[in-house]
Design a protein around this motif. Structure first.
Motif, short mmCIF file in Angstrom:
data_model
loop_
_atom_site.label_atom_id
_atom_site.label_comp_id
_atom_site.label_asym_id
_atom_site.label_seq_id
_atom_site.Cartn_x
_atom_site.Cartn_y
_atom_site.Cartn_z
N LEU A 27 0.82 -1.22 0.00
CA LEU A 27 0.00 0.00 0.00
C LEU A 27 0.85 1.26 0.00
CD1 LEU A 27 -2.96 -0.85 2.42
CD2 LEU A 27 -2.62 -1.45 0.02
N SER A 28 1.94 1.24 0.74
CA SER A 28 2.79 2.43 0.84
C SER A 28 3.54 2.73 -0.45
CB SER A 28 3.79 2.28 1.99
OG SER A 28 4.65 1.17 1.77
N HIS A 29 3.59 1.74 -1.36
CA HIS A 29 4.31 1.93 -2.62
C HIS A 29 3.39 2.30 -3.78
CE1 HIS A 29 8.22 0.73 -1.09
NE2 HIS A 29 7.63 -0.28 -0.47
N LEU A 30 2.07 2.24 -3.55
CA LEU A 30 1.14 2.73 -4.56
C LEU A 30 1.17 4.25 -4.59
CD1 LEU A 30 -1.96 0.46 -3.83
CD2 LEU A 30 -0.56 0.39 -5.90
N THR A 31 0.82 4.84 -5.72
CA THR A 31 0.66 6.29 -5.72
C THR A 31 -0.55 6.65 -4.86
OG1 THR A 31 -0.82 6.36 -7.64
CG2 THR A 31 1.56 6.38 -8.07
N LEU A 38 -8.37 2.77 -5.40
CA LEU A 38 -8.50 1.36 -5.05
C LEU A 38 -9.32 1.20 -3.77
CD1 LEU A 38 -7.75 -1.55 -5.73
CD2 LEU A 38 -5.64 -1.24 -4.41
N THR A 39 -9.06 2.06 -2.79
CA THR A 39 -9.81 2.01 -1.53
C THR A 39 -11.28 2.31 -1.78
OG1 THR A 39 -7.84 2.74 -0.32
CG2 THR A 39 -9.94 2.91 0.82
N ASP A 40 -11.56 3.25 -2.66
CA ASP A 40 -12.94 3.59 -2.99
C ASP A 40 -13.65 2.41 -3.66
OD1 ASP A 40 -15.02 5.80 -3.22
OD2 ASP A 40 -14.84 5.19 -5.31
N LEU A 41 -12.95 1.72 -4.54
CA LEU A 41 -13.53 0.56 -5.22
C LEU A 41 -13.82 -0.57 -4.24
CD1 LEU A 41 -11.39 0.46 -8.49
CD2 LEU A 41 -13.83 0.98 -8.32
N LYS A 68 -4.49 -9.05 -5.24
CA LYS A 68 -5.48 -9.66 -4.36
C LYS A 68 -5.17 -9.42 -2.90
CE LYS A 68 -6.82 -13.33 -7.58
NZ LYS A 68 -6.84 -14.79 -7.85
N THR A 69 -3.90 -9.48 -2.51
CA THR A 69 -3.56 -9.26 -1.10
C THR A 69 -3.75 -7.79 -0.71
OG1 THR A 69 -1.22 -9.05 -1.74
CG2 THR A 69 -1.97 -11.20 -0.94
N ALA A 70 -3.49 -6.88 -1.66
CA ALA A 70 -3.72 -5.46 -1.38
C ALA A 70 -5.20 -5.20 -1.16
CB ALA A 70 -3.18 -4.61 -2.53
N VAL A 71 -6.04 -5.78 -2.02
CA VAL A 71 -7.49 -5.63 -1.87
C VAL A 71 -7.96 -6.22 -0.55
CG1 VAL A 71 -9.72 -6.37 -2.80
CG2 VAL A 71 -7.96 -5.50 -4.34
N ALA A 72 -7.43 -7.39 -0.20
CA ALA A 72 -7.80 -8.03 1.07
C ALA A 72 -7.39 -7.17 2.26
CB ALA A 72 -7.14 -9.41 1.17
N LEU A 100 2.23 3.37 6.97
CA LEU A 100 1.67 4.01 5.78
C LEU A 100 2.01 5.51 5.81
CD1 LEU A 100 -0.07 3.11 3.33
CD2 LEU A 100 -2.04 4.08 4.52
N PRO A 101 2.57 6.07 4.74
CA PRO A 101 2.89 7.50 4.72
C PRO A 101 1.66 8.37 5.01
CG PRO A 101 3.92 6.38 2.87
CD PRO A 101 2.99 5.39 3.50
N LYS A 102 1.91 9.57 5.52
CA LYS A 102 0.83 10.45 5.97
C LYS A 102 -0.17 10.76 4.86
CE LYS A 102 0.01 14.95 8.14
NZ LYS A 102 0.66 16.18 8.71
N ASP A 103 0.30 11.11 3.67
CA ASP A 103 -0.61 11.46 2.59
C ASP A 103 -1.42 10.26 2.12
OD1 ASP A 103 0.21 14.08 2.70
OD2 ASP A 103 1.65 13.91 1.05
N HIS A 104 -0.80 9.08 2.14
CA HIS A 104 -1.52 7.85 1.80
C HIS A 104 -2.63 7.59 2.82
CE1 HIS A 104 1.97 7.31 -0.75
NE2 HIS A 104 1.44 6.21 -1.28
#
Length: 203
Positions: A27-31, A38-41, A68-72, A100-104
């Motif tokens: 999660l921390s490496h996603l933009t 992704l969280t909204d979906l 799949k693990t990120a979604v889980a 998790l970074p602050k902005d994330h």
């Protein structure tokens, strides 16, 4: 787990190791934009709202296991934050503590703020549907079933496996005498339930 803190979004308990690992490694490496989308979906999926599966695949195309693990992980975070009525501020602070970074974290909090009421309603709606027996099928085999037994295939809807709901299938062998006793008890229970369902309320 090795991370010693207790977390409000986990009901004042520990955060599972796999969630911690996924936060740090994925999660921390996603933009920030991709994580928010992704969280909204995932939130919409929890609330059984229509969405495009292809969007999830697009947002997680750079991840292993098709994301799949990120979604889980996101599913776990949102469900538990809503279940334990965790405020966005506390949720944000806690997932930052987990790496998790602050902005994330802020992006995830924004989604939680928007969807938490609907997620709570969905949890209430499904509160009696965890580990729900969906179907039973007789798969007795003369070659494989033990003597004087029946083999049943049980499909369970939303069984909790590692804190996540999954549809599962179990195959069990039951002695015929026990099966007859169980059937008799279920018929008795059904008759009692029907009696109360048909009982007119007091005027």
């Amino acid at each position: 787990m090795s991370f010693g803190s207790k977390f409000r979004f986990c009901g004042e308990g520990d955060c599972p190791d796999w969630v911690l690992a996924e936060i740090i490694s994925t999660l921390s490496h996603l933009t920030i934009e991709n994580l928010e989308q992704l969280t909204d979906l995932v939130a919409k999926r929890i609330c059984e709202k229509p969405f495009e599966e292809s969007k999830i695949k697009s947002l997680t195309s750079s991840l292993t296991n098709e994301g799949k693990t990120a979604v889980a992980c996101i599913h776990f975070l949102l469900i538990n934050a809503a279940r334990y009525n965790c405020t966005e501020n506390i949720f944000g602070e806690e997932i930052q503590q987990l790496g998790l970074p602050k902005d994330h974290a802020g992006a995830m909090c924004q989604v939680l703020k928007e969807h938490s009421p609907a997620i709570r309603q969905q949890l209430i709606k499904k509160s009696f549907k965890i580990n729900e027996l969906e179907s039973i099928r007789d798969v007795t085999s003369p070659d494989e079933t033990p003597p004087n037994c029946a083999t049943l295939e049980l499909k369970i809807s939303q069984e909790l496996v590692d804190d996540l709901p999954q549809d599962t299938t179990h195959v069990v062998n039951i002695e015929l005498s026990h099966l007859k006793a169980l059937l008799s008890e279920l018929k008795t229970a059904r008759a009692i339930m029907e009696k109360y369902e048909n009982k007119e309320p007091p005027t």
